[in-house]
Design a protein around this motif. Structure first.
Motif, mmCIF file in Angstrom:
data_model
loop_
_atom_site.group_PDB
_atom_site.id
_atom_site.type_symbol
_atom_site.label_atom_id
_atom_site.label_comp_id
_atom_site.label_asym_id
_atom_site.label_seq_id
_atom_site.Cartn_x
_atom_site.Cartn_y
_atom_site.Cartn_z
ATOM 1 N N GLY A 56 0.805 -1.214 0.000
ATOM 2 C CA GLY A 56 0.000 0.000 0.000
ATOM 3 C C GLY A 56 0.836 1.260 0.000
ATOM 4 O O GLY A 56 0.293 2.369 -0.069
ATOM 5 N N GLY B 36 2.625 2.239 -2.329
ATOM 6 C CA GLY B 36 2.666 2.775 -3.687
ATOM 7 C C GLY B 36 3.839 2.205 -4.444
ATOM 8 O O GLY B 36 4.989 2.337 -4.009
ATOM 9 N N VAL B 37 3.542 1.536 -5.562
ATOM 10 C CA VAL B 37 4.589 0.873 -6.329
ATOM 11 C C VAL B 37 5.633 1.870 -6.831
ATOM 12 O O VAL B 37 6.832 1.673 -6.642
ATOM 13 C CB VAL B 37 3.973 0.101 -7.519
ATOM 14 C CG1 VAL B 37 5.075 -0.427 -8.443
ATOM 15 C CG2 VAL B 37 3.123 -1.054 -7.012
ATOM 16 N N THR C 291 6.296 4.936 -5.883
ATOM 17 C CA THR C 291 7.008 5.584 -4.775
ATOM 18 C C THR C 291 8.066 4.653 -4.202
ATOM 19 O O THR C 291 9.201 5.073 -3.934
ATOM 20 C CB THR C 291 6.022 5.982 -3.666
ATOM 21 O OG1 THR C 291 5.075 6.918 -4.185
ATOM 22 C CG2 THR C 291 6.749 6.614 -2.489
ATOM 23 N N ALA D 84 1.549 -3.966 -5.380
ATOM 24 C CA ALA D 84 0.406 -3.326 -6.030
ATOM 25 C C ALA D 84 -0.925 -3.848 -5.522
ATOM 26 O O ALA D 84 -1.931 -3.135 -5.543
ATOM 27 C CB ALA D 84 0.505 -3.512 -7.541
ATOM 28 N N LEU E 264 -0.497 2.987 -12.003
ATOM 29 C CA LEU E 264 -0.074 2.503 -10.680
ATOM 30 C C LEU E 264 0.317 3.693 -9.828
ATOM 31 O O LEU E 264 0.982 4.624 -10.317
ATOM 32 C CB LEU E 264 1.109 1.546 -10.807
ATOM 33 C CG LEU E 264 0.832 0.153 -11.372
ATOM 34 C CD1 LEU E 264 2.153 -0.580 -11.560
ATOM 35 C CD2 LEU E 264 -0.076 -0.641 -10.442
ATOM 36 N N SER E 265 -0.054 3.642 -8.542
ATOM 37 C CA SER E 265 0.309 4.759 -7.660
ATOM 38 C C SER E 265 1.761 4.611 -7.212
ATOM 39 O O SER E 265 2.348 3.560 -7.350
ATOM 40 C CB SER E 265 -0.610 4.771 -6.442
ATOM 41 O OG SER E 265 -0.516 3.552 -5.737
#
Length: 213
Positions: free
Chosen positions: A90, A92-93, A95, A155, A212-213
């Motif tokens: 969680g 963020g990939v 980041t 993810a 993706l975040s």
């Protein structure tokens, strides 16, 4: 239904650690000799002698003299996959990728500077040696394949598998391209033009359109 905790990751056995240490000794010996004499002027026998192992031990681990440097070229990838595997789900990939790349390619101490120095020398030698260049490409392909499931776990189960694969490919390409570009210059290991700075730039360019975040 109660979910059982995942079993702890098995630690390498003493035999596996000794094998890895021997492979790294051989890899360093090969890199030293490549720097001194070039790949063409280096033999498997010379590498074995420099590493203090028998020639049969050399061939137990490596197919040829160029293959012997693979552990050195793969060391950074091993380290950053470990960092990503330890990241909080969680987070963020993208980041997590940015943080891992920055940490692995920074050079805060003499060991890190030395490691990047080995990489620079080998990539320069690979410009004139197709077999050595093939080892570099293979190391990157293997790293990408191992990275994909790690990013998938980060993810989450609802992530698009294609996006996950694309992120793994982009991250691997960013580091590969940054290191290759840096190796052809005399830029320092920190600051403008450094591996970390170039890789961050490449990563941003390659992942800018991802969902993706």
């Amino acid at each position: 239904m109660t979910t059982q905790p995942s079993p702890p990751t098995a630690q390498p056995s003493l035999t596996e650690r000794r094998k890895a240490a021997t492979q790294l000794d051989i890899a360093r010996a090969a890199a030293e000799l490549f720097a001194e004499h070039g790949p063409d002027g280096t033999t498997a026998e010379a590498i074995a002698t420099r590493a203090g192992v028998a020639l049969r031990t050399f061939y137990r681990y490596f197919r040829n003299k160029q293959d012997a440097v693979a552990p050195l070229l793969a060391a950074g990838g091993d380290q950053w996959r470990e960092l990503l595997a330890a990241a909080e789900p969680g987070a963020g990939v993208l980041t997590a990728l940015e943080r891992a790349v920055a940490e692995v390619l920074s050079a805060p101490d003499a060991h890190a500077v030395e490691q990047l120095g080995w990489t620079r020398g080998l990539l320069r030698a690979a410009e004139e040696d197709p077999a050595l260049r093939a080892v570099w490409y293979r190391v990157n392909q293997e790293s990408e394949e191992r990275l994909t499931p790690i990013l998938g776990a980060l993810a989450g189960k609802d992530a698009d598998p294609l996006e996950v694969r694309l992120a793994a490919a982009a991250a691997t390409a960013a580091i590969r391209t940054a290191l290759e570009a840096w190796a052809l210059t005399d830029a320092a290991t920190e600051g403008p033009g450094s591996p970390a700075e170039l890789a961050a730039r490449c990563l941003r360019e390659l992942t800018g359109g991802m969902s993706l975040s």
